[in-house]
Each structure stands twice: as structure tokens, then as C-alpha cells.
Design a protein around this motif. Structure first.
Motif, PDB file in Angstrom:
ATOM      1  N   SER A   1       6.475   2.492  -6.479  1.00 35.88           N
ATOM      2  CA  SER A   1       7.003   1.271  -5.875  1.00 35.88           C
ATOM      3  C   SER A   1       5.919   0.643  -5.012  1.00 35.88           C
ATOM      4  O   SER A   1       5.551   1.202  -3.967  1.00 35.88           O
ATOM      5  N   VAL A   2       5.396  -0.488  -5.501  1.00 35.78           N
ATOM      6  CA  VAL A   2       4.399  -1.248  -4.750  1.00 35.78           C
ATOM      7  C   VAL A   2       4.831  -2.709  -4.800  1.00 35.78           C
ATOM      8  O   VAL A   2       5.001  -3.269  -5.890  1.00 35.78           O
ATOM      9  N   VAL A   3       5.027  -3.308  -3.648  1.00 25.82           N
ATOM     10  CA  VAL A   3       5.439  -4.705  -3.568  1.00 25.82           C
ATOM     11  C   VAL A   3       4.292  -5.519  -2.989  1.00 25.82           C
ATOM     12  O   VAL A   3       3.730  -5.150  -1.940  1.00 25.82           O
ATOM     13  N   HIS A   4       3.945  -6.607  -3.666  1.00 26.36           N
ATOM     14  CA  HIS A   4       2.836  -7.436  -3.203  1.00 26.36           C
ATOM     15  C   HIS A   4       3.041  -8.874  -3.667  1.00 26.36           C
ATOM     16  O   HIS A   4       3.077  -9.145  -4.869  1.00 26.36           O
TER      17      HIS A   4
ATOM     18  N   THR B   1       8.700  -6.183 -11.772  1.00 28.47           N
ATOM     19  CA  THR B   1       9.689  -7.240 -11.673  1.00 28.47           C
ATOM     20  C   THR B   1       9.077  -8.325 -10.784  1.00 28.47           C
ATOM     21  O   THR B   1       8.304  -8.017  -9.860  1.00 28.47           O
ATOM     22  N   VAL B   2       9.422  -9.582 -11.075  1.00 28.86           N
ATOM     23  CA  VAL B   2       8.799 -10.714 -10.378  1.00 28.86           C
ATOM     24  C   VAL B   2       9.898 -11.578  -9.789  1.00 28.86           C
ATOM     25  O   VAL B   2      10.853 -11.941 -10.487  1.00 28.86           O
ATOM     26  N   VAL B   3       9.757 -11.936  -8.510  1.00 28.69           N
ATOM     27  CA  VAL B   3      10.803 -12.714  -7.829  1.00 28.69           C
ATOM     28  C   VAL B   3      10.283 -14.074  -7.387  1.00 28.69           C
ATOM     29  O   VAL B   3      10.868 -14.712  -6.515  1.00 28.69           O
TER      30      VAL B   3
ATOM     31  N   ALA C   1      -6.036 -13.669  -7.919  1.00 25.20           N
ATOM     32  CA  ALA C   1      -6.275 -12.284  -7.524  1.00 25.20           C
ATOM     33  C   ALA C   1      -5.046 -11.421  -7.770  1.00 25.20           C
ATOM     34  O   ALA C   1      -4.806 -10.452  -7.044  1.00 25.20           O
ATOM     35  N   MET C   2      -4.258 -11.737  -8.766  1.00 24.64           N
ATOM     36  CA  MET C   2      -2.982 -11.074  -9.011  1.00 24.64           C
ATOM     37  C   MET C   2      -3.127  -9.550  -9.125  1.00 24.64           C
ATOM     38  O   MET C   2      -2.479  -8.797  -8.404  1.00 24.64           O
ATOM     39  N   LEU C   3      -3.981  -9.051 -10.012  1.00 27.57           N
ATOM     40  CA  LEU C   3      -4.151  -7.614 -10.196  1.00 27.57           C
ATOM     41  C   LEU C   3      -5.283  -7.121  -9.297  1.00 27.57           C
ATOM     42  O   LEU C   3      -6.297  -6.597  -9.771  1.00 27.57           O
ATOM     43  N   SER C   4      -5.106  -7.295  -8.010  1.00 29.28           N
ATOM     44  CA  SER C   4      -6.103  -6.859  -7.045  1.00 29.28           C
ATOM     45  C   SER C   4      -5.381  -6.219  -5.870  1.00 29.28           C
ATOM     46  O   SER C   4      -4.145  -6.175  -5.829  1.00 29.28           O
TER      47      SER C   4
ATOM     48  N   LEU D   1      -2.321  -3.723  -6.212  1.00 29.42           N
ATOM     49  CA  LEU D   1      -1.925  -3.774  -7.621  1.00 29.42           C
ATOM     50  C   LEU D   1      -3.112  -3.674  -8.568  1.00 29.42           C
ATOM     51  O   LEU D   1      -2.961  -3.836  -9.774  1.00 29.42           O
ATOM     52  N   ASP D   2      -4.286  -3.396  -8.053  1.00 29.37           N
ATOM     53  CA  ASP D   2      -5.479  -3.247  -8.878  1.00 29.37           C
ATOM     54  C   ASP D   2      -5.339  -1.969  -9.714  1.00 29.37           C
ATOM     55  O   ASP D   2      -5.161  -0.876  -9.158  1.00 29.37           O
ATOM     56  N   PRO D   3      -5.395  -2.054 -11.062  1.00 28.21           N
ATOM     57  CA  PRO D   3      -5.270  -0.841 -11.881  1.00 28.21           C
ATOM     58  C   PRO D   3      -6.299   0.221 -11.524  1.00 28.21           C
ATOM     59  O   PRO D   3      -6.012   1.422 -11.620  1.00 28.21           O
ATOM     60  N   ALA D   4      -7.510  -0.195 -11.109  1.00 35.63           N
ATOM     61  CA  ALA D   4      -8.519   0.790 -10.726  1.00 35.63           C
ATOM     62  C   ALA D   4      -8.067   1.592  -9.508  1.00 35.63           C
ATOM     63  O   ALA D   4      -8.377   2.785  -9.384  1.00 35.63           O
ATOM     64  N   VAL D   5      -7.335   0.958  -8.600  1.00 40.06           N
ATOM     65  CA  VAL D   5      -6.804   1.641  -7.423  1.00 40.06           C
ATOM     66  C   VAL D   5      -5.616   2.513  -7.801  1.00 40.06           C
ATOM     67  O   VAL D   5      -5.511   3.673  -7.392  1.00 40.06           O
ATOM     68  N   LEU D   6      -4.731   1.981  -8.612  1.00 41.30           N
ATOM     69  CA  LEU D   6      -3.521   2.713  -9.001  1.00 41.30           C
ATOM     70  C   LEU D   6      -3.846   3.962  -9.816  1.00 41.30           C
ATOM     71  O   LEU D   6      -3.109   4.953  -9.752  1.00 41.30           O
ATOM     72  N   LEU D   7      -4.941   3.919 -10.594  1.00 42.78           N
ATOM     73  CA  LEU D   7      -5.282   5.021 -11.494  1.00 42.78           C
ATOM     74  C   LEU D   7      -6.516   5.780 -11.025  1.00 42.78           C
ATOM     75  O   LEU D   7      -7.129   6.513 -11.806  1.00 42.78           O
ATOM     76  N   ALA D   8      -6.907   5.623  -9.779  1.00 42.23           N
ATOM     77  CA  ALA D   8      -8.125   6.252  -9.263  1.00 42.23           C
ATOM     78  C   ALA D   8      -8.106   7.762  -9.486  1.00 42.23           C
ATOM     79  O   ALA D   8      -7.120   8.440  -9.200  1.00 42.23           O
ATOM     80  N   GLY D   9      -9.224   8.282 -10.031  1.00 38.89           N
ATOM     81  CA  GLY D   9      -9.349   9.704 -10.302  1.00 38.89           C
ATOM     82  C   GLY D   9      -8.686  10.169 -11.566  1.00 38.89           C
ATOM     83  O   GLY D   9      -8.852  11.316 -11.975  1.00 38.89           O
TER      84      GLY D   9
END
Length: 425
Positions: A77-80, A109-111, A132-135, A138-146
Motif C-alpha cells: 500500500s503506497v499512496v502518492h 487504483t486512481v482517484v 514524474a508519475m512513476l517516481s 512509486l518508482d519501480p526501481a525503489v519498489l523492487l530494490a535488491g
């Protein structure tokens, strides 16, 4: 006359977004195995449930097996900025040349208005900072780090931007998307909205040429009178055609399908595209080796493995999933490209067979050239009863001279050329 409602200002009653990003797995995920199990009432869309929609080979590709897992998920759950990430998936899509290749699937989900969000993911600039939507969080590199690295835009299997699957249902005031009654006519603006969501663009970004608009919009898949889908190269979209009544509405089921079975059909198409890209690369360097026969045999095994595991144009008895897969394949010309691969591989196979036949003929010719003078000389000595060693050596010398002379003739040179036929062309 009222001005049509611009989609970039519309927030639908129900807005779901799935983003697919190519990545390289760094290690096996420690997440739960299987696809993300969305739930609706008593229905849980786990691997066992989804597999009933697909042929067994396709299900193994999409969901793996207990002893060979291919897919993992993790709720989060990440809201941005009006966008809520609710879960992530990783699907291993390894190939012979890229064993760590995978797809990361992010469920949102988008509100707030959905079109600016998908435009931002497509890299279209926006004055309000949507670019800067996926930053940030919500940046995939951050979400999947390691766990995984996002594939370079210039690398193998790269797409210019993440693939998006958008789902939007209208409210009563969103007339451009609404059908006139349950089975009434659909306004032209509905398909324009569908096109904008799938292409991640406004008319100012990408104006459709009037001469081709009918063809482009005619590729929409009418799932039912309630909703339609459109699949393009860089994105897909689902749009409702009646007002969403909220909790308990059919659209909750539609949103579930767009995130699960229909998404999986598009993921299978993506896997097919990646493997066809790799087969095309293999074909392009087939002559970069002196072992042509072995190279072609390896290529034929790769094609057979692809056809057995991945190449499906009819997934299931449930029509919309098939139509979505076919639409994806047609967008990327996959049937035509695979047909070209089969034809080219068949040409190479015939070339190898021809070269092997030439080598066999050359070998038989060489045996004739070498054996006939020697056999004749020895036969003459045997008939004469001559057992002299010196005479035998003389006969062998004469045989060598005659053989060398025969190899210098046009026939001899043709025999030698045939024996060299398996080399680089």
C-alpha cells in the motif's frame, strides 16, 4: 451546442490501472507464489481459478507449477498524488539468451483524472508535474530494490515506456462514453475516449488522421453492450458504456477480469513477442559460425520449444481473452513474423540438407578418385602374380600420381569443393 467533455478532466466512477515494466531478476523473490489473488465476494482469482480459463501449456507459462514457480505477488500500500499502489507481481519470462528476464506488474487504483496519469507514464510532458508519475515512492526501481532491476530502455526486450492497462467506468454525467440505453447506439466519442486511454494521448498529442480513424477505432473489442476494450502497441484500455452504480455493480466483476484473466492474455502476448524477437536474432546470426548444421538444428529446437510452450492464438473457450490476445498479436505483427521465421528456418534447413548431400557425394567421389588407381594397380599385380615389394611401391607411386592428376581435373576440383561445402558461405 455543448462542448464535448474532455477526457483529461474526467475522473471515472471506477478507475483501475495496471503497469507492466520489463525487469531483470537479481534473485528468486521471497513473495507468495502465484498471481495476485484479487477477491470479489466469495471469488478468489488465484492460480487454480485462473488456470481454468487457459490451455494447460499457457497456464504453466503464466503461473508456473509447484516445482517450477514462475510468478510471485506481494500486497502493498503506497499512496502518492491520487494514485494508490495496492500490489505487485513478478512473472519470470526467461529465455535462452536472457535467463533473468521478467515482468514486474504494478496494480493501482486512481482517484483523480486517469488520462493525465497514463500520459505521464507514456512520457508526455504535463504542466502539473504528472511527468514524474512513476517516481519517488512509486518508482519501480525503489519498489523492487535488491530484487530486480528495471531493464534499460536500450536493452533487449526494452519498450520505450511501461505498458499500461487502464480501466474506467463513467458516471451519469459522462455522456461521451455512454450508450443510448442498454442496447442503444454508441456515440463516436466513446471510441475516441477508448483510443485516448489506450494510446495514452490527447488529440493534441496524437491526432488521428480522418482517413484512418475508422480503421484504428474499428479494432475495439466489444466485450458486451456494457463495455469495450482496445489494445495498442504500448497500452490497452477498458471503458464502460453505462453509468456505474457503485457497489454491487457488474463493473466490479469487469474490473476484476481486466486485472486478471484479460491482463494475463496480454502478458502471454508480451511473452510471445519477446521470444519471437529472440528467434529473429538467432536467425540473423545463423551464418556467424562454421558449424551451420549444428546452428540450424539448435534453431529448429528453439522454434519447436516456442511453439509447444508459448505460441497460442486460442487461449480459452472464453472469447474476450482470445480476442485481446489476437489484438495484441496483430498490433505487433506476431503471426506474420512467426510465419517468416518458419519460412526462413525451412530455407536454412534445405540449405543444410543440400550441403550435406553435396558432402556425401563429394566423399563418394573422393573414394572413387583415390580408390580406382590404387585398386587397378594392385589388381594388375595380383593377376600377374607379382609379389615384388619394389613393384608394389612403384604401383603405389603411380597410383598417387594418377590420383593427383585426377584431383587437378575439373571433376577432381568439384569433388574437393563439395567436401568443403559445410563451411561459411
Amino acid at each position: 451546442m455543448t462542448t464535448p467533455l474532455p477526457l483529461e478532466t474526467v475522473t471515472g466512477a471506477r478507475q483501475e490501472l495496471t503497469v507492466v515494466v520489463p525487469v531483470r531478476l537479481l534473485r528468486t523473490p521471497e513473495w507468495d507464489q502465484g498471481p495476485f489473488p484479487f477477491e470479489l465476494g466469495s471469488r478468489r482469482t488465484d492460480a487454480e481459478t485462473r488456470a481454468t480459463y487457459f490451455a494447460p501449456a499457457s497456464a504453466r507459462v503464466l503461473y508456473g507449477t509447484a516445482d517450477r514457480p514462475r510468478r510471485w505477488y506481494r500486497p502493498t500500500s503506497v499512496v502518492h498524488d491520487g494514485v494508490h499502489l495496492i500490489g505487485m507481481e513478478l512473472l519470470r519470462t526467461a529465455t535462452a539468451r536472457n535467463p533473468e528476464h521478467a515482468l514486474a506488474v504494478l496494480h493501482f487504483t486512481v482517484v483523480r483524472p486517469l488520462l493525465p496519469v497514463v500520459r505521464a507514464i507514456a512520457g508526455r510532458g504535463a504542466a502539473d508535474g504528472d511527468a514524474a508519475m512513476l517516481s519517488g515512492p512509486l518508482d519501480p526501481a525503489v519498489l523492487l530494490a535488491g530484487l530486480a532491476e528495471v531493464t534499460s530502455p536500450n536493452g533487449t526486450f526494452a519498450i520505450s515506456r511501461p505498458y499500461t492497462v487502464a480501466f474506467l467506468t463513467p458516471e451519469a454525467g459522462h455522456g461521451p462514453a455512454l450508450r443510448a440505453g442498454y442496447e442503444g447506439e454508441l456515440p463516436d466519442t466513446a471510441d475516441r475516449w477508448l483510443w485516448q486511454l489506450a494510446s495514452r494521448s490527447t488529440p493534441a498529442d496524437f491526432p488521428l488522421a480522418p482517413e484512418t480513424a475508422a480503421v484504428e477505432l474499428g479494432n475495439a473489442v466489444r466485450i458486451s453492450a456494457d463495455w469495450s476494450a482496445l489494445v495498442l502497441r504500448q497500452g490497452a484500455a477498458f471503458l464502460g458504456h453505462r453509468a456505474d452504480t457503485g457497489d454491487g455493480d457488474f463493473y466490479a466483476f469487469g474490473a476484476l477480469h481486466s486485472r486478471t484473466v484479460y491482463l494475463d492474455a496480454l502478458l502471454l502476448g508480451s511473452l510471445q513477442r519477446d521470444h519471437i524477437d529472440e528467434l529473429t536474432d538467432e536467425l540473423s546470426d545463423v551464418f556467424d559460425t562454421r558449424r551451420l548444421a549444428r546452428r540450424v538444428a539448435t534453431l529448429e529446437r528453439s522454434i519447436a520449444a516456442f511453439r509447444s510452450a508459448y505460441w497460442r492464438q486460442h487461449l480459452t473457450a472464453h472469447g474476450p481473452a482470445n480476442e485481446l490476445l489476437l489484438a495484441f498479436q496483430n498490433q505487433h505483427r506476431l503471426p506474420d513474423r512467426f510465419g517468416e521465421i518458419l519460412a526462413e528456418a525451412a530455407d536454412y534447413s534445405r540449405l543444410v540438407q543440400t550441403q550435406e548431400s553435396q558432402q556425401i557425394s563429394g566423399a563418394l567421389g573422393m573414394l572413387t578418385v583415390l580408390g580406382l588407381p590404387l585398386g587397378t594397380s594392385l589388381g594388375v599385380l595380383q593377376v600377374l602374380g607379382d609379389e615384388s615389394v619394389s613393384h608394389l611401391l612403384v604401383a603405389l607411386g603411380i597410383s598417387v600420381v594418377v590420383t593427383a592428376g585426377a584431383l587437378a581435373t575439373r571433376y577432381g576440383r568439384l569433388v574437393l569443393s563439395s567436401l568443403r561445402g559445410g563451411g561459411r558461405p
